[in-house]
Design an enzyme around this catalytic site. Sequence first.
Site, PDB file in Angstrom:
ATOM      1  CE  LYS A  48      17.239 -11.397  -6.590  1.00 19.03           C
ATOM      2  NZ  LYS A  48      17.387 -12.426  -5.566  1.00 19.03           N
ATOM      3  CB  SER A 282      16.918  -2.645  -3.320  1.00 23.85           C
ATOM      4  OG  SER A 282      17.243  -2.965  -4.647  1.00 23.85           O
TER       5      SER A 282
END
Length: 324
Positions: A48, A282
């Site tokens: 991110k 994830s």
Amino acid sequence: MTYTNTVLTSALDAIGNTPVVDLSRLTKGIDGRILAKLDYLNPGFSKKDRIARQMIADAEASGELRKGQTVVELTSGNTGTGLAIVCGLKGYPFVAVMSKGNSMERARMMKALGAEVVLVDQLPASKVGAVSGGDLELVENETRCIVSERGAFRADQFRLQGNFRAHYLNTGPEFIRQSGGAIDAFCDFVGTGGSFAGCAAALKEHNPEIKCYIVEPEGAAVLAGEKAVYPNHRIQGGGYAMADLSMVNKEHIDGYLQVSEAQAIEITRRLASEEGVFAGFSSGANTAAALNLLAGDFKGKTIAVIMCDSGLKYLSTDLWKSTV
Ligand SMILES: Cc1ncc(COP(=O)(O)O)c(C=O)c1O
């Protein structure tokens, strides 16, 4: 010896260009390869950072973000950490709004990087470590209030094209360069869908034959058209059971894959113990989905996956605790 000056001007320039590793230990005895992009090696320990840098750069370029203006965003911690780094380096005060259901390492890290962190209570039925769509709605409401109270710029990762562009301009092309173009499929566990959308667009532009799959948690596979019977799964960062992701071009979706929480956890642990890849839930979900592809139609092929964030962000969760 010849010297090359490789000193970067700031941590901003250390974002991206992460290594790609062949997970050959995990695929031992399996026909095919999984190429993992170690995005947890970014300065904020997640992919991110890329979108934080791009969203701020785009807003500066368009004039939407004024010098010194406060930046606000709803975050499960990773985008907030990226924004804390980028905003800190560029002189924008940053407020991160996060659910109390996310691991507290993230809040501490954002604070250390200079952010103001606002924590929002979960719904009464929700559990810490499992943030549901309903919990996210509460965080969204609080975020909107703070934006209007402070006349702030909302670095909205669900809406801003910078999220898509970061992966379209960088992550996807990096994958192509680093693999010598030898990718047959890409699968990605979606939150906003920005990584999937950007990488899929870049990969398909390079070679329309590359197949791209959305990964969802078992029991919350709403994009695949199923009911969300288990929205409180532990795969943090996505699987929010949102029926529509505006960033994703549906023509780029070749299919939907499901991974159970248990599979994601098992593979995340194996990534650490067998590959030395210390990543989060994830990343395990992405790798588990890639293993499923290799076991099916993609036997003998090469699958690309992103290792989204660092396992360090989950030290307070049972991802690692039960293994020691
Ligand atoms: C750890 C982690 N994995 C996966 C995702 C999903 O990525 P995207 O929002 O690009 O779909 C996120 C998003 O916040 C994340 O933090």
